[in-house]
Scaffold this motif. Structure first.
Motif, PDB file in Angstrom:
ATOM      1  N   VAL A 133       0.901  -1.238  -0.055  1.00  0.00           N
ATOM      2  CA  VAL A 133      -0.033   0.069   0.047  1.00  0.00           C
ATOM      3  C   VAL A 133       0.891   1.048  -0.005  1.00  0.00           C
ATOM      4  O   VAL A 133       1.856   1.312   0.492  1.00  0.00           O
ATOM      5  N   SER A 135       0.318   5.197   0.716  1.00  0.00           N
ATOM      6  CA  SER A 135      -0.781   6.288   0.908  1.00  0.00           C
ATOM      7  C   SER A 135      -0.074   7.767   0.839  1.00  0.00           C
ATOM      8  O   SER A 135       1.195   8.036   1.194  1.00  0.00           O
ATOM      9  N   SER A 136      -0.808   8.823   0.589  1.00  0.00           N
ATOM     10  CA  SER A 136      -0.379  10.310   0.205  1.00  0.00           C
ATOM     11  C   SER A 136      -1.227  11.010   0.827  1.00  0.00           C
ATOM     12  O   SER A 136      -2.701  10.894   1.107  1.00  0.00           O
ATOM     13  N   ALA A 178      -6.335  13.313   0.525  1.00  0.00           N
ATOM     14  CA  ALA A 178      -5.753  12.194   0.794  1.00  0.00           C
ATOM     15  C   ALA A 178      -6.193  10.833  -0.195  1.00  0.00           C
ATOM     16  O   ALA A 178      -7.320  10.930  -0.405  1.00  0.00           O
ATOM     17  N   HIS A 179      -5.171  10.273  -0.359  1.00  0.00           N
ATOM     18  CA  HIS A 179      -5.513   9.219  -1.566  1.00  0.00           C
ATOM     19  C   HIS A 179      -4.425   7.798  -1.010  1.00  0.00           C
ATOM     20  O   HIS A 179      -3.369   8.093  -0.573  1.00  0.00           O
ATOM     21  N   SER A 180      -4.910   6.752  -1.824  1.00  0.00           N
ATOM     22  CA  SER A 180      -3.755   5.620  -1.641  1.00  0.00           C
ATOM     23  C   SER A 180      -4.072   4.845  -2.671  1.00  0.00           C
ATOM     24  O   SER A 180      -5.322   4.584  -3.379  1.00  0.00           O
TER      25      SER A 180
END
Length: 204
Positions: A133, A135-136, A178-180
């Motif tokens: 994974v 994530s940002s 935010a996203h992943s």
């Protein structure tokens, strides 16, 4: 767990050359803009200690930190890892392409090419092993990503959507939130991604 600049080579620039390029570029642009370390750290929202170590070439900054510093300087990440130029066309050799993320199970993200900031476009190639994974916290306002899955299945999550992108399919996502990205399958995942930050559109 924070994802770091890759410590291994994948037919591209190794850690030492990437760190040297980042150190040289940030220091040069900061001094050209007459910014102190304190001021750049404040604008970028990173600690002064991290900035000092990055300029020394001894830090191992995450992609998120590189994005913040680049944006604070009006640059793209491609600018600070030396995969931009100014002619009408230029070549980036395979051994010059930096790997900027490595997953815990061997996945990687390579910045294939990019234009200069602050209005910029970047081309990435991601490989993620099962269970990995990334994530940002989000990119600057107006950032869009175009994704195409070459192999496997990509699970993309933003604050407003959850997408399952199968092999051969594409997607467009706003990533100024935010996203992943995740590989939730038992098979390797490969996808290409174009990132566009077009700040001119935000000023109109």
């Amino acid at each position: 767990m924070t994802k770091k600049v890759n410590k291994t080579t994948e037919a591209g620039a190794d850690l030492d050359s990437v760190s040297a390029a980042v150190s040289r570029s940030i220091k040069t642009h900061r001094k050209a803009q007459k910014l102190s370390l304190d001021e750049l750290a404040r604008r970028a929202g990173v600690s002064k200690g991290m900035l000092v170590e990055t300029e020394k070439g001894t830090a191992n900054p995450s992609i998120a930190i590189l994005c913040k510093i680049a944006a604070a300087l009006g640059l793209s990440v491609a600018d600070i890892v030396n995969v931009t130029d100014s002619p009408s066309a230029w070549l980036i050799a395979s051994d010059e392409i930096p790997t900027l993320w490595q997953g815990e199970k061997g996945g990687s993200a390579r910045l294939l090419a990019g234009t200069s900031g602050p209005d910029m476009i970047e081309l990435w190639r991601w490989q993620m092993q099962p269970g990995e994974v990334f994530s940002s916290a989000g990119h600057p306002a107006g950032t869009l990503e175009l994704l195409h899955v070459e192999q496997g299945t990509l699970s993309l999550q933003t604050e407003g959507a959850v997408l399952t992108i199968n092999v051969g399919c594409s997607a467009v996502a706003r990533t100024d939130m935010a996203h992943s990205y995740a590989n939730q399958t038992e098979k390797p995942l490969i996808f290409t991604m174009t990132v566009a930050e077009l700040h001119k559109n935000q000023r109109q």
